[in-house]
Design a protein around this motif. Structure first.
Motif, PDB file in Angstrom:
ATOM      1  N   GLU A  81       0.826  -1.213   0.000  1.00  9.61           N
ATOM      2  CA  GLU A  81       0.000   0.000   0.000  1.00  9.61           C
ATOM      3  C   GLU A  81       0.864   1.269   0.000  1.00  9.61           C
ATOM      4  OE1 GLU A  81      -3.387   2.232   2.727  1.00  9.61           O
ATOM      5  OE2 GLU A  81      -2.580   0.317   3.378  1.00  9.61           O
ATOM      6  N   GLU A  84       2.440   1.596  -3.500  1.00  6.74           N
ATOM      7  CA  GLU A  84       1.428   2.045  -4.462  1.00  6.74           C
ATOM      8  C   GLU A  84       1.128   3.526  -4.288  1.00  6.74           C
ATOM      9  OE1 GLU A  84      -1.892  -0.568  -3.893  1.00  6.74           O
ATOM     10  OE2 GLU A  84      -0.937  -2.193  -5.032  1.00  6.74           O
ATOM     11  N   ASP A  85       1.022   3.985  -3.037  1.00  8.61           N
ATOM     12  CA  ASP A  85       0.800   5.411  -2.771  1.00  8.61           C
ATOM     13  C   ASP A  85       1.955   6.247  -3.303  1.00  8.61           C
ATOM     14  OD1 ASP A  85      -1.605   4.840  -1.535  1.00  8.61           O
ATOM     15  OD2 ASP A  85      -0.825   5.112   0.511  1.00  8.61           O
TER      16      ASP A  85
END
Length: 107
Positions: A81, A84-85
């Protein structure tokens, strides 16, 4: 668009050399669902220091995938996560800066 980066055989991140594979990662993954993959250099069972980058992407998507997998190579312990951010925010920053991404064939 298909890019040909077959001349790029290795890349070094944080002093570790990674073997570059310019194709879709295929180790048990559904084809087309993954744009890239990075092995964990600290995990002796992950296949060594390898990066897989699917070259059939738009220029912008390719830059995002390279940034994403490079960050995995540098800091394998980061959660997906977070990576991806980073990819999303990094590409957004480049676009706000007016960056234009175009890859030219190597001569």
């Amino acid at each position: 668009m298909k890019h040909d980066f077959s001349y790029l055989k290795t890349a070094t991140f944080r002093g570790r050399r990674f073997e570059m594979h310019w194709r879709c990662p295929s180790k048990g993954l559904p084809k087309g669902e993954y744009r890239g993959a990075a092995s964990d250099p600290d995990d002796r069972y992950s296949g060594g220091n390898e990066l897989y980058i699917w070259p059939k992407q738009t220029d912008w998507d390719l830059v995002g995938t390279v940034a994403h997998e490079s960050l995995h190579a540098c800091v394998p312990s980061l959660k997906e996560e977070i990576v991806e951010d980073f990819e999303h925010d990094f590409l957004r920053l480049l676009k706000r800066m007016g960056a234009q991404i175009t890859f030219q064939p190597k001569k």
